[in-house]
Design a protein around this motif. Structure first.
Motif, mmCIF file in Angstrom:
data_model
loop_
_atom_site.group_PDB
_atom_site.id
_atom_site.type_symbol
_atom_site.label_atom_id
_atom_site.label_comp_id
_atom_site.label_asym_id
_atom_site.label_seq_id
_atom_site.Cartn_x
_atom_site.Cartn_y
_atom_site.Cartn_z
ATOM 1 N N LEU A 224 0.856 -1.186 0.000
ATOM 2 C CA LEU A 224 0.000 0.000 0.000
ATOM 3 C C LEU A 224 0.891 1.234 0.000
ATOM 4 O O LEU A 224 1.691 1.425 0.922
ATOM 5 C CB LEU A 224 -0.913 0.009 1.229
ATOM 6 N N PRO B 33 -1.550 4.796 2.025
ATOM 7 C CA PRO B 33 -2.970 4.546 2.297
ATOM 8 C C PRO B 33 -3.572 5.652 3.165
ATOM 9 O O PRO B 33 -2.882 6.235 3.998
ATOM 10 C CB PRO B 33 -2.960 3.204 3.024
ATOM 11 N N THR C 104 -7.427 -0.358 5.156
ATOM 12 C CA THR C 104 -6.197 -1.029 5.574
ATOM 13 C C THR C 104 -6.506 -2.181 6.520
ATOM 14 O O THR C 104 -5.900 -3.251 6.416
ATOM 15 C CB THR C 104 -5.224 -0.017 6.201
ATOM 16 N N ILE D 298 3.544 -1.261 3.955
ATOM 17 C CA ILE D 298 2.923 0.058 3.908
ATOM 18 C C ILE D 298 4.023 1.095 3.740
ATOM 19 O O ILE D 298 4.992 1.116 4.504
ATOM 20 C CB ILE D 298 2.108 0.352 5.180
ATOM 21 N N LEU E 221 -10.535 0.283 -2.494
ATOM 22 C CA LEU E 221 -9.175 -0.225 -2.424
ATOM 23 C C LEU E 221 -9.113 -1.650 -1.882
ATOM 24 O O LEU E 221 -8.427 -2.504 -2.438
ATOM 25 C CB LEU E 221 -8.307 0.696 -1.561
#
Length: 168
Positions: free
Chosen positions: A6, A9, A15, A31, A133
């Protein structure tokens, strides 16, 4: 190994859902900062439920740090690509990284421009701007896993038994 990445994000619930998907698919989550929330966010924790304790995750300060530490095959999911995600090959002896961008504006264009041959898109109606997402991540990782014949994943119900709905 399969990896979900990600890039910046913004929405904690997405998430959290992605964390749960990572655990269910034996995928490592990466991330790349900045993030639009704290990892202690209650919405993210609620979406991730009790799966978060089993999550394998790393956080990076920036794109350069991530790339330096993670060699492998990269696949950038973006609405700007001309290649359908199902037309990409996700089977090799390299780690597979599927990358997704910020919920509002995607993966930064300067990153995409350096990886045009590795960009894929999920087909959708031309009037739709984007999909959620966490849904995109699920679509993407399950195509990767399908091509790999679902390594380490059960194809039958384990908790209640493979014949649960067949028993009377």
């Amino acid at each position: 190994m399969n990896h979900i990445v990600l890039v910046h994000p913004a929405i904690p619930q997405n998430t959290g859902n992605i964390m749960r998907t990572c655990v269910a698919t034996h995928s490592k989550l990466h991330i790349i900062k900045p993030m639009g929330f704290s990892l202690d966010d209650k919405h993210m924790k609620r979406a991730g439920l009790d799966y978060i304790k089993d999550l394998e995750m790393e956080i990076y300060e920036n794109w350069e740090e991530f790339v330096t530490q993670n060699p492998g095959d990269y696949h950038f999911f973006t609405r700007y690509s001309k290649l359908c995600y199902t037309d990409q090959n996700y089977v090799s002896d390299q780690d597979q990284y599927i990358l997704f961008g910020h919920e509002h504006d995607g993966i930064p264009h300067d990153i995409l421009k350096d990886h045009l041959d590795e960009c894929v898109r999920i087909p959708m109606d031309g009037n739709a701007r984007s999909l959620n997402l966490s849904n995109c991540v699920a679509i993407g990782i399950y195509e990767v896993l399908r091509q790999q014949n679902y390594p380490k994943l059960s194809k039958v119900e384990v908790q209640k038994g493979a014949d649960f709905i067949y028993e009377e």
